[in-house]
Design an enzyme around this catalytic site. Sequence first.
Site, PDB file in Angstrom:
ATOM      1  N   ILE A 147       0.831  -1.216   0.000  1.00 49.12           N
ATOM      2  CA  ILE A 147       0.000   0.000   0.000  1.00 49.12           C
ATOM      3  C   ILE A 147       0.861   1.260   0.000  1.00 49.12           C
ATOM      4  CG2 ILE A 147      -0.283   0.200   2.514  1.00 49.12           C
ATOM      5  CD1 ILE A 147      -3.307   0.707   1.938  1.00 49.12           C
ATOM      6  N   CYS A 151       2.929 -11.674   5.818  1.00 51.39           N
ATOM      7  CA  CYS A 151       4.167 -11.717   6.594  1.00 51.39           C
ATOM      8  C   CYS A 151       4.355 -10.429   7.388  1.00 51.39           C
ATOM      9  CB  CYS A 151       5.357 -11.928   5.665  1.00 51.39           C
ATOM     10  SG  CYS A 151       5.229 -13.436   4.714  1.00 51.39           S
ATOM     11  N   ASP A 199       0.997  -5.260   9.911  1.00 53.07           N
ATOM     12  CA  ASP A 199       0.842  -4.181  10.892  1.00 53.07           C
ATOM     13  C   ASP A 199       0.003  -4.705  12.066  1.00 53.07           C
ATOM     14  OD1 ASP A 199       0.424  -1.828  12.220  1.00 53.07           O
ATOM     15  OD2 ASP A 199       0.027  -0.664  10.394  1.00 53.07           O
TER      16      ASP A 199
END
Lengths: 231, 448
Positions: A72, A126, A129
Amino acid sequence: RAHSNPFSDHQLEYPEKPADMDWSKLYPYYYDENTKEMTKKVTITDIGCGFGGLLIDLSPEFPNDLILGMEIRVQVTNYVEDRIIALRTNNVETKGYQNINVLRGNAMKFLPNFFEKGQLSKMFFCFPDPHFKQRKHKARIITNTLLSEYAYVLKEGGIIYTITDVEDLHIWMAKHLEEHPLFERLDETWESNDKCVQIMRHATEEGKKVERKKGDKFVACFKRLPTPEII
Amino acid sequence: MSLIHPIQDIVSSEDGSLIFGIIKNEVVVFRVEEGKSQLVGKWVDELDRNEVIREKVEKEQARQIAENITKKRKTNDESAKTIESENKTAKIPTPGLGAPTVYSHLRNVTLSHGEKLLIICADSDKSVIIFDIDNDNKENVLQLKKRQPYPKRPNAIAISDDDKLIVIADKFGDVYTMSVDSDVKKIDGNVEPVLGHVSMLTSIVVVKDSENKKYIITADRDEHIKVTHYPQTYIVKHWLFGHNEFISSLSVPQWNKTNDLLLSAGGDRYLYLWNWGKNELLSKFNYEKLIDKYITDAHLASERFQNEENNLREYCVSKIVSLPSNRLVAFFVEATPLLIILKYSPEDNTLKLFQTMEFAFNIITMNVNNNQLLITLDNHESQNKDFIKILDFNENTDRFSTNESLSNNLDTTIASTLIEDKTSHIGSTGIYPLYTTINLKKHGESYS
């Protein structure tokens, strides 16, 4: 920037529907000039791929799969793009690294715009956040509602891989995956025999950082179960 | 003269004998008999939002204190006890100068299929409120049955066809189900939604296919329409892709006995017609030319998103309803006075223009019953007239026309019965925002 708000209206590019996606720009080696079609489809995704370490290590292991990283953050995506261009240039003779690429996108919102039902065989999450605060839990990449969407794009028998150094998040992800009727946890024997688990533990930049700090790494893998009969 | 606030939302019983309207934070009920109307019920959301905020602040404060104590205990800090003993009262934040007015909207007025229950959503405490409709009660037909608060604002609701289950789509993209008869409970992080989007939900319908299988169809701000199985809500059937802008309204036409058609619209210039079960976009109806002359400076985009020429106008479809018969569909564009009625042609699966009707004021909302279309108008310039227009279908002309006598009668009833009711008046807070659908438009945050 370390984080990005998945709820914001970023200026993103995404296809109206999966059939509209032009994959030839990302994987030119797999585009057939004669038929004007791709010879392969993306089957492996790394959601929130960060600096692309996993993609690069998966590439030679899965020469018959197209592998896509979704990220992102713009700067990070640009970095991975440059990295893949360099790798492709340095490996022209062997045609190496033609099967991986990265895309800037918000997978939590637009995954189904890119992939058809049952298209994927593996999805990696992986070191996502952790979003520690309770009211931020909807921003986590694994929630019961998003799992139904991941189950849609995964084929039956497909695998979700998760790894994190945050134990609370590990418990949360495992709990939600275990509770979801379309996923089943794979045991430690399976994990120790799976090459992706090994790569995931050591390949990613985050994984290496945790290793340097001698931190724990928590792995959980899940199989997409067959869709039950509709009642 | 005191001005009564325009009617923001409306629903009617199938035979048209009961009409429920929302005015600000108030529900009013009118009974219609032989062309005459009377006020038969009323309910005001008197909940003080400050109390809701106070509760929240106090809860957060308690949590923080507990957290600090645990932290300090861990480090063996002696001050842990002092924190515990200090008992500060929570500060309730008050809006500062220039802060936008907070409105206590009621929304989504919905009548159960059996017409025994009325359901509304209240902004004040983000709750779903259910009333029993007691026609024998001479004082007030509305009897509060249940008020269930939610963590995020309910934005759209649907009710199952057995009237036992309410399906709630919220501002954060989550969908919850609630049994009509269950007790009120605390809904927190431990209650999982049955399905969700990572985007504000704007519309929801529950539908049965020809094989009696049930589905929930949800639409959001990110152009997505998702079809999910019910009760197996963990199985997504598919997405209906084709919109390029937010979706504001969905409708499953009642006249389509096989239940396979779906209409959708929002920020796009088209009404979309789908076979939702087969995932087919059947056709699109472009309404741009019809609406062109009604798009005025009132539709100018806000300054933040305006172009250099200062002429960027933004508009969208506010609501679609399908009429009970004749394969008709009605919709309107927000902040315009034009009602557009289309007819479905089964030969080529298209929608064709059937009729347009222009009103004296902008349309706020509309709804249907078995025989009529109900329109409410932004009548704040009309001295307590033109609240509502009832449209009848005239078999001879094969078109809709305004039932002037009934509409006038309702206007008079509204004006005369509410004139003493200050709650329903345009007060110091002014008119509630009536044209908010366009705010769903995304403008993109280019910096992130």
